[in-house]
Write a protein that holds these residues in place. Structure first.
Motif, PDB file in Angstrom:
ATOM      1  N   ASN A   1      -0.355  -5.393   1.067  1.00 47.14           N
ATOM      2  CA  ASN A   1      -1.680  -5.458   0.460  1.00 47.14           C
ATOM      3  C   ASN A   1      -1.962  -6.917   0.136  1.00 47.14           C
TER       4      ASN A   1
ATOM      5  N   TYR B   1       1.003  -4.549  -7.991  1.00 42.44           N
ATOM      6  CA  TYR B   1       0.639  -3.430  -7.122  1.00 42.44           C
ATOM      7  C   TYR B   1       1.823  -3.048  -6.242  1.00 42.44           C
TER       8      TYR B   1
ATOM      9  N   LYS C   1       3.367   0.253  -3.777  1.00 42.49           N
ATOM     10  CA  LYS C   1       3.207   1.559  -3.129  1.00 42.49           C
ATOM     11  C   LYS C   1       1.857   2.202  -3.448  1.00 42.49           C
ATOM     12  N   GLY C   2       0.807   1.372  -3.457  1.00 41.59           N
ATOM     13  CA  GLY C   2      -0.540   1.889  -3.597  1.00 41.59           C
ATOM     14  C   GLY C   2      -1.023   2.139  -5.013  1.00 41.59           C
TER      15      GLY C   2
ATOM     16  N   ASN D   1       0.843  -1.189   0.000  1.00 39.87           N
ATOM     17  CA  ASN D   1       0.000   0.000   0.000  1.00 39.87           C
ATOM     18  C   ASN D   1       0.883   1.246   0.000  1.00 39.87           C
ATOM     19  N   ILE D   2       0.274   2.397  -0.158  1.00 39.10           N
ATOM     20  CA  ILE D   2       1.023   3.650  -0.231  1.00 39.10           C
ATOM     21  C   ILE D   2       1.864   3.893   1.026  1.00 39.10           C
TER      22      ILE D   2
END
Length: 68
Positions: free
Chosen positions: A30, A38, A40-41, A24-25
């Motif tokens: 995730n 996917y 860093k978001g 995720n960011i």
């Protein structure tokens, strides 16, 4: 968390280890998407065609040694 049952919702790659998962960011894991899809978001290859998505899946399968 039972990672053996986790499959990427985008490319369907099985995710067994923490490094298989996307992030995720905020850098957290995730559990819906793999690191190939996917990061860093954001989706790594946002907007690719179906044909490109299929080719990417074939490439991931070959590199990781997955079988049908």
């Amino acid at each position: 968390m039972n990672t053996a049952k986790n499959i990427c919702h985008s490319c369907h790659m099985p995710m067994f280890h923490l490094y298989d998962f996307g992030t995720n960011i905020d850098g957290s894991i995730n559990t819906e998407y793999c690191h190939e899809c996917y990061h860093k978001g954001i989706f790594v290859e946002h907007g690719i065609s179906l044909e490109e998505k299929i080719e990417k899946g074939i490439d991931i399968t070959r590199r990781t040694g997955m079988t049908a």
